[in-house]
Design a protein around this motif. Structure first.
Motif, PDB file in Angstrom:
ATOM      1  N   GLU A 605      98.491  16.749  52.572  1.00 41.65           N
ATOM      2  CA  GLU A 605      99.981  16.439  52.820  1.00 41.65           C
ATOM      3  C   GLU A 605     100.353  15.726  53.721  1.00 41.65           C
ATOM      4  N   ASN A 639     100.487  17.096  47.905  1.00 38.60           N
ATOM      5  CA  ASN A 639     100.392  18.652  47.999  1.00 38.60           C
ATOM      6  C   ASN A 639     100.087  19.287  46.468  1.00 38.60           C
ATOM      7  N   THR A 640     100.277  20.460  46.492  1.00 38.66           N
ATOM      8  CA  THR A 640      99.939  21.025  45.239  1.00 38.66           C
ATOM      9  C   THR A 640     100.686  20.734  44.148  1.00 38.66           C
ATOM     10  N   LYS A 641     101.954  20.251  44.413  1.00 40.58           N
ATOM     11  CA  LYS A 641     102.780  19.854  43.213  1.00 40.58           C
ATOM     12  C   LYS A 641     102.956  18.497  42.860  1.00 40.58           C
ATOM     13  N   TRP A 682     105.749  20.674  52.904  1.00 41.21           N
ATOM     14  CA  TRP A 682     105.889  21.824  51.936  1.00 41.21           C
ATOM     15  C   TRP A 682     105.888  21.572  50.606  1.00 41.21           C
ATOM     16  N   ASP A 683     105.884  22.486  49.795  1.00 40.61           N
ATOM     17  CA  ASP A 683     106.070  22.422  48.262  1.00 40.61           C
ATOM     18  C   ASP A 683     107.396  21.664  47.776  1.00 40.61           C
TER      19      ASP A 683
END
Length: 701
Positions: A605, A639-641, A682-683
């Motif tokens: 990130e 990031n994860t999204k 952050w997400d």
């Protein structure tokens, strides 16, 4: 935690013994021929994009070439040229530093892959290390901002191998000086700023300075507005030929209407990215976030025998945060259904006190002159926070209603949680800059620290205690020629953590080392270029591995694990100064990677490749005109999204001296109207500002 009396006694004795030793060699010192002090025009140039020295690494006011680490300096000219009115905007101008705007009124900062957790005012560190900033720090108080790259174990004892941000506050001038400016721009932005300084007595032994600033305006974000006011006053008095006392106080009030708590949910339940407008906000029209910061300091400087100087600085800062916020999350479908609206009241009060006593000066050894510093630092902080939640949370809210601000205000009288904890830390530090030969110098020192944290936060204990932690520092500089120097530095890393594992236990501290090698060059007086390579290795670095479930099956607090063998390595290239007559430049490029012990990339990130350049030019044929540009390119992050592709921001400015004392300027930000997410820290995330402008009229005397 009670500070050990013998610890303080040993510290004071060490300082006194050093002073006595220096006094004993006073006659020898008098016989030493002092080096000629060279003053170049760059030091007094109000347009300058560089500074002659920096004290963040060692407090010994070494020149940039004498400092065995990469250092960036954001000067007053850069702050003025690009309307960098707060710390976030100032650090946007710094190569290798990323401002992680996770919310409208809360930010983190990263460098070389890790959070920046070391912050200083006038070289004195703050006792907390959370790394986040509520609200803003108005840059009107700053003479300049120094950014020391890498770990700073000598002057802080703790922290990541990222960077140290040192805000050098404005001080009174003996000669009378005054300035005032008015600015206006997009979204009804308005700002007034005034600065007056000078002697208060005929002899000039008492001097004062007053800085005030106020700004107000709406935003590109729906419903968001902010007002900020600043007062900063400082008095400086020479109570004798050898003693100077300085008293200062600043008060900053920030009021934000409809701020974000969290940001935008980036993907729907099918994993597809939502297509938001740049102005999209999840904030309610009834939400607010107020932040007030009161900061006072007392400084005593005492000349000692043999050209030594003793300094004692007492800082005290109180931060009060009061808010009513709306957090929107959930498994949101493509049609906007499934959002959860979560109102909350949040209050926090934090008081920080630091005392730093140190002595610096030269000494003779083996027929050569060297410099030394020895000191003690005592830190205390008290923190208390409380959250009150609405009960029940509003589930089934439609995303369109949220984006339009149609979330009704409800009574917030449900469950209450929070925390209260105290921090106490003490450190002894000492270092010397040893002139081995005319070409070779070595900076060697160490810091011995102990700290204790007692209390809890949101039901989780924060108790931890560490004693006798030694953080050594070693650096060397070798002058190849009068213009070029090689340097190397090494320091160890010790960084207590507050993250909790799946069982609710606090992770052990991060430990590791940081090395840096480079070359610094002064091609012409006032131009400094640095090329460096660096590598840090850390064990027990916190990595988020999941989130607890709340009783209503919603996501709760995150939990972490410690990863060993995390390395960050890369290189940076920087240059700053007047490249040609009238042409000021500050530019840098950085690239690095962060991997775990298995060679897998982590910290995805965080931007790992970046180029930043600021330039200003006064043409010789029309010296009243000043034009400039700031360009910032950032590599891909994810990031994860979602993935944020690489993007470039271009800002332009032009100013004209209408008279000797009056100047008008115009700045255009994000010239190409780039659409980008502020941060993937952050997400959730929100978009950066689109194209906008700011006009300013500035008067100086």
């Amino acid at each position: 935690m009670t500070f050990k009396k013998h610890y303080l006694a040993q510290s004071i004795s060490l300082i006194l013994l050093t002073s006595v030793a220096a006094s004993a060699s006073a006659e020898d010192q008098a016989a030493v021929k002092l080096d000629t002090l060279e003053v170049n025009a760059q030091d007094n140039n109000p347009d300058s994009y560089t500074a002659p020295d920096a004290a963040t690494a060692t407090k010994m006011n070494l020149s940039l070439r004498e400092t065995p680490q990469a250092v960036a300096v954001i000067t007053q000219a850069q702050l003025d040229d690009f309307n960098a009115n707060d710390l976030n905007a100032a650090l946007d101008l710094t190569a290798g530093v990323t401002v992680e705007r996770i919310e409208t009124d809360r930010s983190y900062y990263t460098a070389r892959g890790f959070d920046i957790t070391n912050f200083q005012f006038d070289g004195v560190g703050l006792p907390t290390n959370t790394g986040n900033l509520y609200g803003d720090i108005d840059s009107a108080i700053a003479e300049r901002i120094e950014v020391l790259k890498g770990a700073n174990g000598l002057m802080s004892g703790t922290g990541n191998p990222s960077a140290t941000v040192n805000i050098i506050r404005k001080r009174p001038t003996e000669e009378f000086a005054a300035s005032a400016s008015v600015s206006a721009g997009s979204w009804s932005q308005k700002r007034l700023e005034g600065d007056i300084s000078g002697s208060l007595t005929e002899s000039g032994n008492v001097r004062g300075r007053l800085v005030v600033a106020g700004q107000d305006g709406e935003s590109y974000l729906d419903r968001y507005e902010k007002q900020r006011s600043l007062f900063y006053g400082v008095l400086e008095a020479d109570i004798s030929d050898s003693t100077t006392v300085t008293l200062g106080h600043s008060t900053q009030d920030t009021h934000a209407d409809s701020p974000m708590w969290g940001a935008l949910t980036l993907n729907d339940t099918d994993g597809n990215a939502f297509d938001y407008d740049v102005s999209a906000s999840t904030a309610a029209d009834w939400a607010f976030w107020d932040n007030k910061v009161d900061s006072s300091f007392v400084e005593l400087k005492q000349d000692l025998p043999a050209n030594w100087q003793g300094t004692a600085v007492l800082n005290r800062t109180k931060r009060v945060s009061d808010s009513k916020l709306l957090y929107v999350y959930g498994s949101i479908a493509a049609d906007g259904s499934g959002a959860v609206a979560y109102p909350s009241l949040y209050d926090k009060t934090e008081t920080e006190t630091s005392l730093d006593i140190y002595a610096t000066g030269p000494f003779q050894f083996a027929g050569r002159s060297h410099d030394a510093i020895v000191g003690i630092q005592i830190n205390r902080s008290e923190s208390e926070e409380e959250s009150v939640y609405a009960n029940p949370r509003t589930s089934g809210t439609n995303l369109d209603d949220v984006l339009n601000g149609n979330v009704a205000e409800v009574a917030i009288d449900g469950s209450t949680s929070g925390g209260k904890w105290d921090y106490a830390g003490e450190s002894l530090y000492g270092a010397g800059r040893f002139s081995i030969t005319d070409q070779l110098s070595v900076v060697a020192g160490a810091r011995i620290s102990q700290l204790e944290i007692e209390g809890e936060s949101y039901g989780k204990t924060k108790n931890s205690s560490f004693k006798g932690e030694v953080t050594p520092y070693l650096g060397t500089v070798f002058d190849l020629t009068d213009q070029h120097s090689l340097y190397a530095s090494y320091t160890q890393i010790f960084d207590p953590q507050t993250e909790l594992d799946v069982n609710g236990d606090q992770l052990d501290p991060v430990k590791g080392s940081n090395v840096e090698f480079g070359i610094k060059s002064e091609f012409l007086p006032g131009i400094i270029a640095t090329a460096s390579v660096f590598k840090s290795q850390q064990d027990n670095v916190a990595e988020e591995v999941g989130k607890h479930k709340n009783p209503d099956d919603s996501e709760g607090d995150a939990y972490y694990r410690g990863i060993d063998g995390v390395t960050s390595q890369g290189f940076e290239v920087d240059i700053a100064g007047e490249l040609l007559p009238g042409w000021q430049v500050s530019a840098g490029y950085s690239k690095f990677k962060v991997e775990d012990a298995d060679g897998e990339e982590v910290k995805k990130e965080v931007a790992k490749e970046m180029f930043t350049a600021s330039s200003q030019y006064r043409p010789g044929v029309l010296p009243e005109l000043k034009v400039g540009a700031n360009v910032k390119w950032q590599g891909e992050t994810e990031n994860t999204k979602v993935t944020q592709k690489a993007y470039t921001l271009v800002n332009l400015m032009a100013g004209y001296d209408l008279t000797k004392n009056l100047n008008a300027s115009l700045a255009i930000n994000n010239l190409t109207d780039e659409k980008y997410l502020n941060s993937l820290y952050w997400d959730q995330a929100f978009y950066g500002a689109p194209r906008n402008f700011m006009a300013k009229v500035n008067w100086t005397y």
